[in-house]
Scaffold this motif. Sequence first.
Motif, short mmCIF file in Angstrom:
data_model
loop_
_atom_site.label_atom_id
_atom_site.label_comp_id
_atom_site.label_asym_id
_atom_site.label_seq_id
_atom_site.Cartn_x
_atom_site.Cartn_y
_atom_site.Cartn_z
N VAL B 30 -11.70 -3.52 -1.24
CA VAL B 30 -9.92 -3.10 -1.81
C VAL B 30 -8.88 -3.46 -2.19
N GLY B 32 -5.69 -1.62 -3.75
CA GLY B 32 -4.78 -0.01 -2.88
C GLY B 32 -5.91 1.02 -2.58
N GLY B 33 -6.59 1.01 -2.96
CA GLY B 33 -7.55 2.05 -2.40
C GLY B 33 -7.38 3.22 -3.84
N SER B 36 -10.09 5.36 -5.58
CA SER B 36 -11.39 5.03 -4.87
C SER B 36 -12.87 5.66 -5.50
C1 LIG Z 1 -7.78 -0.48 4.70
C2 LIG Z 1 -8.81 0.19 3.99
C3 LIG Z 1 -9.73 0.45 5.20
C4 LIG Z 1 -10.53 1.74 4.31
N1 LIG Z 1 -12.03 1.74 4.95
C5 LIG Z 1 -12.46 3.04 4.62
C6 LIG Z 1 -13.72 3.28 5.32
O1 LIG Z 1 -14.09 2.64 6.59
N2 LIG Z 1 -14.72 4.28 4.82
C7 LIG Z 1 -14.55 4.77 3.78
O2 LIG Z 1 -15.25 5.05 3.25
N3 LIG Z 1 -13.25 4.27 2.31
C8 LIG Z 1 -12.99 3.72 3.46
N4 LIG Z 1 -11.55 3.48 2.71
C9 LIG Z 1 -11.48 3.44 1.91
C10 LIG Z 1 -12.73 3.25 0.61
O3 LIG Z 1 -12.55 2.11 0.23
C11 LIG Z 1 -11.68 4.01 -0.62
O4 LIG Z 1 -14.27 3.83 -0.81
C12 LIG Z 1 -11.38 2.71 -1.14
O5 LIG Z 1 -10.31 2.82 -1.07
C13 LIG Z 1 -11.90 1.95 -2.19
O6 LIG Z 1 -10.57 1.85 -3.16
P1 LIG Z 1 -10.71 1.20 -4.61
O7 LIG Z 1 -10.74 0.69 -3.54
O8 LIG Z 1 -12.13 1.87 -5.58
O9 LIG Z 1 -9.43 1.53 -5.35
P2 LIG Z 1 -8.76 -0.13 -5.54
O10 LIG Z 1 -7.97 -0.61 -4.76
O11 LIG Z 1 -7.75 0.73 -6.74
O12 LIG Z 1 -10.17 -0.65 -6.65
C14 LIG Z 1 -10.36 -0.17 -7.31
C15 LIG Z 1 -11.78 -1.09 -7.83
O13 LIG Z 1 -11.33 -2.85 -7.63
C16 LIG Z 1 -11.99 -3.11 -6.70
N5 LIG Z 1 -11.59 -4.11 -6.69
C17 LIG Z 1 -10.44 -4.28 -6.26
N6 LIG Z 1 -9.45 -4.89 -6.08
C18 LIG Z 1 -10.15 -5.86 -6.15
C19 LIG Z 1 -9.80 -7.86 -6.08
N7 LIG Z 1 -8.23 -8.31 -5.95
N8 LIG Z 1 -10.75 -8.61 -6.32
C20 LIG Z 1 -12.13 -7.58 -7.63
N9 LIG Z 1 -12.24 -6.12 -6.84
C21 LIG Z 1 -11.23 -5.43 -6.52
C22 LIG Z 1 -12.11 -2.43 -5.41
O14 LIG Z 1 -13.62 -3.14 -4.90
C23 LIG Z 1 -12.77 -1.21 -6.42
O15 LIG Z 1 -14.39 -1.62 -7.17
C24 LIG Z 1 -10.16 2.21 3.69
C25 LIG Z 1 -9.46 1.66 2.74
C26 LIG Z 1 -8.49 1.10 3.04
C27 LIG Z 1 -7.59 0.75 2.09
#
Ligand SMILES: Cc1cc2nc3c(=O)[nH]c(=O)nc-3n(C[C@H](O)[C@H](O)[C@@H](O)COP(=O)(O)OP(=O)(O)OC[C@H]3O[C@@H](n4cnc5c(N)ncnc54)[C@H](O)[C@@H]3O)c2cc1C
Lengths: 483, 391
Positions: B30, B32-33, B36
Motif C-alpha cells: 500500500v 497512499g491507499g 484502492s
Molecule cells: C496503512 C494502511 C492500512 C490499511 N489496512 C487495511 C486493512 O486492514 N484492510 C483493508 O481491507 N484495507 C486496508 N487498507 C486499505 C487497502 O489496502 C486498500 O485496498 C488500499 O489502500 C489499497 O490502496 P492502494 O495501495 O491500491 O493505493 P496506492 O497506494 O495508490 O497503490 C496502487 C497500487 O500500487 C501498488 N503499489 C503502491 N506503492 C507501491 C510500491 N512502492 N511498490 C510496489 N507496488 C506499489 C499497490 O499495491 C496497488 O496495487 C489500508 C491502507 C493503509 C494505507
Amino acid sequence: MNEILFPTPDGAIMDRRDAILSELAAIASPGCLIVSEDERRAFETDAFTAYRRMPLAVVLPRTTEEVSALLAYCHRTGLKVVPRGAGTSLAGGAIPQEDSIVIGVSKLNKILDVNLPDRTIRVQAGVTNLSVSEAVSPDGFFYAPDPSSQLACTIAGNIAMNSGGAHCLKYGVTTNNVLGAKIVLITGEIIELGGEAFDAPGLDLLGLVIGSEGQLGIVTEATLRIVRAAEGARPVLFGFDSSEAAGACVAAIIGAGIVPVAMEFMDRPAIQICEAYAKAGYPLDVEAMLIIEVEGSDAEMEAELARIVDIARAHNVSVVRESRSAMETASIWKGRKSAFGATGRVADYICMDGTVPTGQLSYVLKRTSEIVASYGLRVANVFHAGDGNMHPLILYNVNDPADQAKAEAAGMDILRLCVEVGGCLTGEHGVGIEKRDLMRCQFNEIDLEQQMRVRAAFDPQWLLNPAKVFPLDGRLGANEIAA
Amino acid sequence: MMQVLAPETEAQACEAIASARADKRTLEIVGGGTRSGLGRPVRADSVLSTQSLRGITLYEPAELVVSAWAGTPLREIETLLAGKQQILPFEPMDHRAIYGTQGEPTIGALAACNISGPRRVRSGAARDSLIGLRFVNGRGEAVKSGGRVMKNVTGLDLVKLSCGAHGTLGLLTEVTFKLSPAPRGSGTLIIEGLNDARAIAAMSMALGSPFELSAAAHIPSQKRTLLRIEQAPDSLAYRMEALTGLAKPFGPARRLSDSEAHEAWAGVRDVAPLANSKAPALWRISIAPSRAAAFVADMAAQNIAQDHYYDWGGGLIWLTSGLDAAKVETLQTAAAQAKGHAMLVRASQDARAQLHVFQPQPQAMMNLSGRVKASMDPDAILNPGRMYACQ
Ligand SMILES: Cc1cc2nc3c(=O)[nH]c(=O)nc-3n(C[C@H](O)[C@H](O)[C@@H](O)COP(=O)(O)OP(=O)(O)OC[C@H]3O[C@@H](n4cnc5c(N)ncnc54)[C@H](O)[C@@H]3O)c2cc1C
Ligand SMILES: Cc1cc2nc3c(=O)[nH]c(=O)nc-3n(C[C@H](O)[C@H](O)[C@H](O)COP(=O)(O)OP(=O)(O)OC[C@H]3O[C@@H](n4cnc5c(N)ncnc54)[C@H](O)[C@@H]3O)c2cc1C
C-alpha cells in the motif's frame, strides 16, 4: 586487459555438424540455408570487427513460422542460436560462436501496413531503419529513433539494442516508439507483445524484450509509432574555447526550459577529422563545437534560436553560425553524421558509449583525455550532449595487438569512470561481448542474478545469444534459478 | 486488525519481505491507499506500507531528473518541481475522484501502476519517463535497475518490466523519473457538435499535423472535442491559428479561456465526466483510434455501453456499463478483437474478485508472465492475485 573470451565450443555439437546441416536443410525453405565457408564468412563478425567466430551455419528464414520451426529444433536439440539483423552492432552483439547457428532476419524485410490516422506502421523486423522513414516521408511522417547507421541497421537490431540517435533528446529512443512486436520464443511459441494500442495489459514484456540483445526470443514483426515531421528544422553551430564552456552552455539551455531536437558535441580532434573529410566549414580554431537543432515554422525557429544564441553568448561562445539554407543545414549535419566513417579513414578506432549525468560532462571529457593519453593513444569525442551519452573514439592500430590491448584497456577505464560519476556503461550500443565483463562495475551480484532469473523465464538453457551481456562466470543455471 | 508493516529503510523492507517469505505470509503493498479500487482485491496476511519510506533523494533541474523514496507524496514532488518550472511529463491522473478515496497519492504507485494522463499522446506514459528503480523482490533482496541518466541500455530493462506490474513483482523502494520543462504556454481549441467518428477524424488530423498537440479528447455527452497545444506564447499563437484553419472542415473552432481549459483537462485526466455515474462498471479501454468509434457503437448496440468519452485522440475510451458476467465477457472479447484491451477500473470488490479486471491474455502469454513473476517473487507473496487470479 585480456582478450574477450568466448566459451569453448561444445565438441558434441561440433562433431554433429553434418547431421545438423541436413536437419536444418529439412526445415529451412530453399535458398535460406548458408553452409559454405565463403558465404558464412560474411556473418563471422559485426561492426565490432576485432573479434570473429565462424558459425556452424546461417539461416535466413522468410516467415515467422519458419523462425518458429527453427527455434523449436534448436530447443529440442540444445543448439545455440545467435539472432542477427544487419550486423552493425558496435558491441559484438551479433558475433556468433563456433557451436551456434545464426538466424538472420534480413529476408523478413517487408512493410506490412501504414496507418496514418493512427500514426503507426507495421513492419517485418528485418526492414532497415531508414526504409521505415522513407515509407512514410512522402506523407510528411518519420520514424523518430535515427541511429547514424540507419541506412543499414534493421528494426530487429534496433529493438534488440534499444537504439537511439541524434533526435532522441526530443522524441525518445526505440522503447518509446514501439507499440508491439511479434516474437518467437526458444520453444518455437509465437507470441504478440503489445499491439496497436498503448500500454498493453499484463506485465510489460514488450518493455523487457526491447534492449534484451537477442537473449529472450527472435523478433519477426513490429508495430512502430510514426511522428509527423515539423514544418522545418534548422541547426546552429557554436564554437567554444573550452569543453567546459560548451558543457555549461548545454546545461544552461536545458535549465532555461528549452529541449532542442538535438544537441551534438564535438571536440577539437573530432572537428579536425570531420572537417578534413566532409568540408562542412567547421571552425578549426576552437576546442569544442555544438550543433543544436530546433524545429518549427521559420518564425518559431528564429525565436528559439535567438534564445539559444543569447545563452551561448553568455557562455562566451566564439563562433556562431546559423544555417541560412537547406544546403548549409545539410553540410553542418554531414560532418557530424559521417564522424565514424571519417574517423575510420584516419585510424582504426573503438567507440565507447557510456552515459554520464550532463553536469559531469566536462569533468569526464577531461579525464577521458588523460586516461587515453596515459596509454599513449589519441581520442576524438563526438556525442549526444543533451542526454550525456558520450562516444569517445579511441584511435589505435588494429594490426598491432599491443595497441589494441591498450585501446581496449583505456576504453574500460573510461566506462568505469562513467559508472563512478553516476552514469552507465552503455547508452545505446548495448553490452554485447564488449562490455560483458564490466557488468559488475555497474551491478552487484543480486542485481545481475535477478536479471539472469528473468532471462531464464524465457530461455532456461541459455541457448539464445548465450555468450553476451552477462559475465561468463557466475551464471545461474536452471538449478540455481529454481532455488 | 490486520498487521501493517511500515519499513523506514530499504534494509527494513528487505527484512520484512524475507521474513514474510520464511513464514509463508503474503503481503499487500500500500502506498497512499488512494487507488484502492485499482486491480483485483488482494487478500493478504499483512499490509506492507511505504508510508515511512519518504523523501526526495536527488533533484538536478539542469539534468531534468528527480529521485525519491516510493512513499513520497506526489504533491511534495510536484511542488518542488514547480519551483523550477518543471513537471513529470506524463500528466498522471488522480484516482481519488473515481474512488472517493482520501489520502495522498505516492510517487511509487505512479510507477507501480504506470499511471498517465492526456499528455500521454505526446510525452509517453509513466513507463517512458521512469529511468531508474530500486525495488525489493519476493526473496527480500534489494535490486537496482536503470539509473539517473536518460540513456541507458545496460542489462535487461527491469524498470519497464516493474512499471505497471502493480506491485506483483517487487516493492518499489526508490524511483527516478526524467522530467520536462513546464510548458511556457497552453491553449485549447474546442469544436462543438461532432459525432464520435467525426471527432476522432478531427483528432487524428490534428495529432497528425506538424503542430505537436499535447492532448486531444472528445466528450460526447457535452458534444465537445478538445485539442490542446503547449508551446511558448508566440509559437502558441501561431499554432492555434494554424490549427483553427486545419480544423475548418470539421466546423468552427474556438479557443477556451485558460481557466476553462485547465478545468476541462483536469476533468479529462481524472474521469470527471463519468466519476459520478451510478453505473456498476467503469472501463478503461486502450485501442487504436481508428477502431474506437465502431467499438463503442457495437457496445451500445448490444446494450452494454452506457456512457463514454475519449482521450488520447480516441486511443483511450472511458466507458461505463452494467456488470453481469456475459456483458463483461462480450466487452473484453470485442476489445481483443479490435486489438485493444479493456481494464475494469471501478466495480465492487466482489465483481473485481470474480471477473477479469485486466484483459485476459492468450495462454502462452499467461504462462510466460507466470514464469517472469516466479523469477521475481517465487512464492507469490507480493500482492497475490492483484492482476490475475492465478498469479
Ligand atoms: C496503512 C494502511 C492500512 C490499511 N489496512 C487495511 C486493512 O486492514 N484492510 C483493508 O481491507 N484495507 C486496508 N487498507 C486499505 C487497502 O489496502 C486498500 O485496498 C488500499 O489502500 C489499497 O490502496 P492502494 O495501495 O491500491 O493505493 P496506492 O497506494 O495508490 O497503490 C496502487 C497500487 O500500487 C501498488 N503499489 C503502491 N506503492 C507501491 C510500491 N512502492 N511498490 C510496489 N507496488 C506499489 C499497490 O499495491 C496497488 O496495487 C489500508 C491502507 C493503509 C494505507
Ligand atoms: C557507423 C555506425 C553508427 C552507429 N550509430 C548508432 C547510433 O547512432 N545509435 C545507436 O543506438 N546505435 C548505433 N550504431 C550501432 C548499431 O547500428 C545498432 O546497435 C543497431 O540497432 C544494430 O542493428 P543491426 O540490424 O545491425 O543488428 P545486429 O548488429 O545484427 O544485431 C544487434 C543485436 O540484436 C540482436 N538481434 C538481431 N536481430 C534480432 C532479432 N530478430 N530478434 C532478436 N534479437 C535480434 C543480435 O543478436 C544482436 O545482439 C551504429 C553502428 C555503426 C556501425
